[in-house]
Design an enzyme around this catalytic site. Sequence first.
Site, PDB file in Angstrom:
ATOM      1  N   ARG A  53      -6.062  43.576   8.900  1.00 52.53           N
ATOM      2  CA  ARG A  53      -5.903  42.224   9.431  1.00 52.53           C
ATOM      3  C   ARG A  53      -4.764  41.577   8.652  1.00 52.53           C
ATOM      4  NH1 ARG A  53      -6.144  40.704   4.846  1.00 52.53           N
ATOM      5  NH2 ARG A  53      -6.090  38.619   5.671  1.00 52.53           N
ATOM      6  N   GLY A  54      -4.372  40.419   9.129  1.00 49.42           N
ATOM      7  CA  GLY A  54      -3.173  39.809   8.564  1.00 49.42           C
ATOM      8  C   GLY A  54      -2.001  40.089   9.489  1.00 49.42           C
ATOM      9  N   ALA A  55      -1.250  39.048   9.834  1.00 51.61           N
ATOM     10  CA  ALA A  55      -0.217  39.204  10.867  1.00 51.61           C
ATOM     11  C   ALA A  55       0.739  40.368  10.629  1.00 51.61           C
ATOM     12  CB  ALA A  55       0.537  37.880  11.009  1.00 51.61           C
ATOM     13  N   ARG A  90      -5.843  41.397  19.595  1.00 51.63           N
ATOM     14  CA  ARG A  90      -6.031  40.070  18.993  1.00 51.63           C
ATOM     15  C   ARG A  90      -4.889  39.172  19.485  1.00 51.63           C
ATOM     16  NH1 ARG A  90      -7.259  39.770  12.728  1.00 51.63           N
ATOM     17  NH2 ARG A  90      -8.156  37.771  13.362  1.00 51.63           N
ATOM     18  N   GLN A 203     -12.449  36.188   3.780  1.00 52.29           N
ATOM     19  CA  GLN A 203     -11.303  36.979   3.323  1.00 52.29           C
ATOM     20  C   GLN A 203     -10.890  36.587   1.897  1.00 52.29           C
ATOM     21  OE1 GLN A 203     -11.609  35.723   6.417  1.00 52.29           O
ATOM     22  NE2 GLN A 203     -10.272  36.736   7.910  1.00 52.29           N
ATOM     23  N   ASP A 244      -0.046  33.118  10.820  1.00 51.94           N
ATOM     24  CA  ASP A 244      -0.154  34.148  11.851  1.00 51.94           C
ATOM     25  C   ASP A 244       0.842  33.934  12.961  1.00 51.94           C
ATOM     26  OD1 ASP A 244      -2.985  33.637  10.544  1.00 51.94           O
ATOM     27  OD2 ASP A 244      -2.877  35.728  11.177  1.00 51.94           O
ATOM     28  N   ASN A 254      -2.592  29.266  11.260  1.00 55.59           N
ATOM     29  CA  ASN A 254      -3.158  30.077  10.193  1.00 55.59           C
ATOM     30  C   ASN A 254      -4.668  30.026  10.271  1.00 55.59           C
ATOM     31  OD1 ASN A 254      -2.500  31.748   7.836  1.00 55.59           O
ATOM     32  ND2 ASN A 254      -3.487  30.143   6.636  1.00 55.59           N
ATOM     33  N   LYS A 255      -5.319  30.723   9.344  1.00 52.59           N
ATOM     34  CA  LYS A 255      -6.782  30.810   9.353  1.00 52.59           C
ATOM     35  C   LYS A 255      -7.428  29.430   9.450  1.00 52.59           C
ATOM     36  CE  LYS A 255      -8.608  33.768   9.422  1.00 52.59           C
ATOM     37  NZ  LYS A 255      -8.946  34.342  10.750  1.00 52.59           N
TER      38      LYS A 255
HETATM   39  C1  LIG Z   1       0.155  37.211   5.960  1.00 54.62           C
HETATM   40  S1  LIG Z   1      -0.721  36.880   7.399  1.00 54.62           S
HETATM   41  C2  LIG Z   1      -2.267  36.490   6.707  1.00 54.62           C
HETATM   42  C3  LIG Z   1      -3.080  35.647   7.615  1.00 54.62           C
HETATM   43  O1  LIG Z   1      -3.900  36.437   8.492  1.00 54.62           O
HETATM   44  C4  LIG Z   1      -5.250  36.046   8.293  1.00 54.62           C
HETATM   45  O2  LIG Z   1      -6.007  36.090   9.460  1.00 54.62           O
HETATM   46  P1  LIG Z   1      -6.952  37.379   9.737  1.00 54.62           P
HETATM   47  O3  LIG Z   1      -7.567  37.767   8.428  1.00 54.62           O
HETATM   48  O4  LIG Z   1      -7.947  36.857  10.761  1.00 54.62           O
HETATM   49  O5  LIG Z   1      -6.042  38.433  10.317  1.00 54.62           O
HETATM   50  C5  LIG Z   1      -5.140  34.625   7.781  1.00 54.62           C
HETATM   51  O6  LIG Z   1      -4.817  33.718   8.805  1.00 54.62           O
HETATM   52  C6  LIG Z   1      -4.008  34.790   6.817  1.00 54.62           C
HETATM   53  O7  LIG Z   1      -3.398  33.622   6.370  1.00 54.62           O
END
Ligand SMILES: CSC[C@H]1O[C@H](OP(=O)(O)O)[C@H](O)[C@@H]1O
EC number: 5.3.1.23
Length: 364
Positions: A53-55, A90, A203, A244, A254-255
């Site tokens: 996960r993470g963009a 996603r 996270q 994201d 973002n989250k």
């Molecule tokens: C460097 S992008 C990280 C970004 O992604 C996370 O979302 P997820 O864990 O649902 O993919 C979160 O928004 C982070 O800031």
Amino acid sequence: MKVNGTSTRPIWLDDDGWGVNIIDQTKLPHAYEIVRMENLADACHAIFDMLVRGAPLIGATAAYGMALALKKDASDAGFDQAYSELYATRPTAVNLRWALDEMRAQIFPLAEGERIGAAYKLAAQICEDDVAQNSSIGDHGLKIIQEIWEKKGKTGVVNILTHCNAGWLATVDWGTATAPIYKAHDSGIPVHVWVDETRPRNQGASLTAWELGNHGVDHTLIVDNAGGHLMQHGEVDLCIVGTDRTTASGDVCNKIGTYLKALAAHDNDVPFYVGLPSPTIDWTVDDGVKEIPIEERDATEVTEMTGRLKDGTVATVTITPESCTAGNYAFDVTPRKYITGLITERGVAKASKEGLAVLFPDKV
Ligand SMILES: CSC[C@H]1O[C@H](OP(=O)(O)O)[C@H](O)[C@@H]1O
């Protein structure tokens, strides 16, 4: 970054040159498990169920997912099928679309027989570009931390609040929000990180705390709602978060919870920065609140919690009444007016169309 002293990335090509290994982030911090992806379904599962996960990491996984798909079927139909299945995993992180569009632009025009090798090569390049971009974000962000450290007379520590995990686990390496933190720590500036646990998937508690602990960075886990209180009491020198999807005008998706943190920072004059590699900029949209699709995930992510029992086993429990319904909005959008600066690989931009145009004249 390092895990037990060994340089590690969350995604890498296996020794056989075609399987792709990932760290299963759903198992951290209680177990460190590697999963090998061998086909399109493996890659879609990894993204949708958040093993990765993470963009930026989603983009990198999608790129390798395309290569794995083409290995099985390199036809136009095979390409299109892989594109649509990966795209559907996603909806919010724009790096997914960006990586797939890079694949379409550079791989689709090739003859079928050339596509597989070229796709693996491009996926590897996307990974290396991400590492370089995040390292550069770290260098630019380090200057911000340095300036704060000097303003404090080089006494005490620089207290940084971050939300969710925008660390090396969310990218191919360094992270985006964490890159400046790691570089400051490695340069000898004493930093302390307030780590938002980041409900509902935690996270921060599970991934950011694990990362920072592995790198020896001092940190304190806090509940998501504590940040405003700490800012009111002068305990936060700056906030750095990931993104994201950032619009061409500087709105930051973002989250979930980032927007509320930015409001508290604005109210307390705490600088609020965003680590932003350019593939996370969506040049096709301006108004983030109106135009960015916000993922809604399964309610059980809110009604259940997973953790380690005293005997070391990992279990999942329900924290609500059986009949309780829950909303699970995975992201929110922080309007540009609450953002101090966008730390990109090309430098720090003002959160505006003009600010981004200065650094990315080739994109606007
Ligand atoms: C460097 S992008 C990280 C970004 O992604 C996370 O979302 P997820 O864990 O649902 O993919 C979160 O928004 C982070 O800031």
